[in-house]
Design a protein around this motif. Sequence first.
Motif, PDB file in Angstrom:
ATOM      1  N   GLN A   1      -4.001   7.245   6.469  1.00 11.04           N
ATOM      2  CA  GLN A   1      -5.167   6.764   7.219  1.00 11.04           C
ATOM      3  C   GLN A   1      -5.752   5.499   6.589  1.00 11.04           C
ATOM      4  O   GLN A   1      -6.157   4.571   7.285  1.00 11.04           O
ATOM      5  CB  GLN A   1      -6.242   7.850   7.280  1.00 11.04           C
ATOM      6  N   GLU A   2      -5.788   5.464   5.267  1.00  7.38           N
ATOM      7  CA  GLU A   2      -6.294   4.292   4.560  1.00  7.38           C
ATOM      8  C   GLU A   2      -5.411   3.076   4.830  1.00  7.38           C
ATOM      9  O   GLU A   2      -5.917   1.965   5.050  1.00  7.38           O
ATOM     10  CB  GLU A   2      -6.349   4.566   3.052  1.00  7.38           C
TER      11      GLU A   2
ATOM     12  N   LYS B   1      -5.962   1.775   8.454  1.00  8.99           N
ATOM     13  CA  LYS B   1      -7.247   1.079   8.573  1.00  8.99           C
ATOM     14  C   LYS B   1      -7.165  -0.304   7.912  1.00  8.99           C
ATOM     15  O   LYS B   1      -7.587  -1.313   8.495  1.00  8.99           O
ATOM     16  CB  LYS B   1      -8.342   1.912   7.920  1.00  8.99           C
ATOM     17  N   LYS B   2      -6.608  -0.341   6.717  1.00  7.21           N
ATOM     18  CA  LYS B   2      -6.538  -1.593   5.968  1.00  7.21           C
ATOM     19  C   LYS B   2      -5.646  -2.615   6.663  1.00  7.21           C
ATOM     20  O   LYS B   2      -6.007  -3.796   6.786  1.00  7.21           O
ATOM     21  CB  LYS B   2      -6.006  -1.324   4.556  1.00  7.21           C
TER      22      LYS B   2
ATOM     23  N   ARG C   1      -0.856   4.938  -1.218  1.00  9.98           N
ATOM     24  CA  ARG C   1      -2.149   5.129  -0.540  1.00  9.98           C
ATOM     25  C   ARG C   1      -2.008   6.106   0.635  1.00  9.98           C
ATOM     26  O   ARG C   1      -0.938   6.183   1.273  1.00  9.98           O
ATOM     27  CB  ARG C   1      -2.670   3.793  -0.013  1.00  9.98           C
TER      28      ARG C   1
ATOM     29  N   LEU D   1       0.826  -1.202   0.000  1.00  7.47           N
ATOM     30  CA  LEU D   1       0.000   0.000   0.000  1.00  7.47           C
ATOM     31  C   LEU D   1       0.868   1.262   0.000  1.00  7.47           C
ATOM     32  O   LEU D   1       0.525   2.261  -0.638  1.00  7.47           O
ATOM     33  CB  LEU D   1      -0.924  -0.005   1.219  1.00  7.47           C
TER      34      LEU D   1
END
Length: 346
Positions: A115-116, A119-120, A112, A107
Amino acid sequence: MLVLKDIHKVYGKDKKRVEALKGINLEVGKGEIFGVIGFSGAGKSTLIRCVNLLERPTSGQVLINNVDMQKLPPRHLRKERKKIGMIFQQFNLLNAKTVFKNVAMPLIIDGRPKQEIEKKVNELLSFVGLSDKAKQYPEQLSGGQKQRVGIARALATDPHILLCDEATSALDPDTTQSILELLKKVRNELGITILIITHEMNVIRDICDKVAVIDGGVIVEQGSVLDVFSEPKKEITKNFVRTILNDEIPPTIKTFIKTKHQHSDSHYMYRVLFKGASANNPLLSNIAKQFPVDVNVIHGTITELQGIPFGNLIIELQGKPEDIKQALAFIKQQEVIVKEVDIHAT
């Protein structure tokens, strides 16, 4: 979903030419777990690397969702590769990075937002059962935990296909079983198609819907796991199946039977294969009740294939020829496979 059409892979030229794959044809349906089994050097690792074009086939087509991967320009190929996750035998983790960073790496490379990513990664660590290991490093983990990290990392880009390159070969039996259960969870809950290569028949038995046997760069046999286990056609397949079913008559019993029948040109010995519901039927008891014959169980095993009971019995029927004939006709009317066993030929 995934189709390999007439895949050839050749290394070197002239006298150093090695043909690793010789016309491979496979079709893996969406949501299937498809296993490819073979001995070392059979070509299975080359095959799986051809799927994501880490190895480009010399000829043939790799089609994923009807997209010809080899015809894609580099930019589009990189995009399609994100839909293909891969886990490895030796985990391939970055020892200097935490578990969190290892899972996050695809990621991060993809640019990315932070924050994404957070979370992921937390979702994936929870999915593989490692939420409490996020800040640890690979050297602090067991082999099974390392492979769970590898699986979480492979899932980071939401792949449609997961490739498993001998994913359990470096693990002990109990850990292997836990990883196989996790892979089934990946398929069942996330709907991801899985192609797994292995030399372990127990992996095929426990997780796969379909199997292909590769030998010398050629697919020699393929089909549903139940069909291949119950009626293997090639000798290499029979050898793999024997590692699980142990369907050979023990030598001492074989010698006793041969001595018993040495003065007879005919005998009444059969292999009876039970699948599914038929494994629960009292077949042998019914034979003994309905016909004036004695039923002697010579050898037998029972296992489970993808939740379906599968039994393999070798029985001897003793009695008058006409009674044996009627009993055999009755057996063949049931939902079983019956094959005559020639003890003198084994």
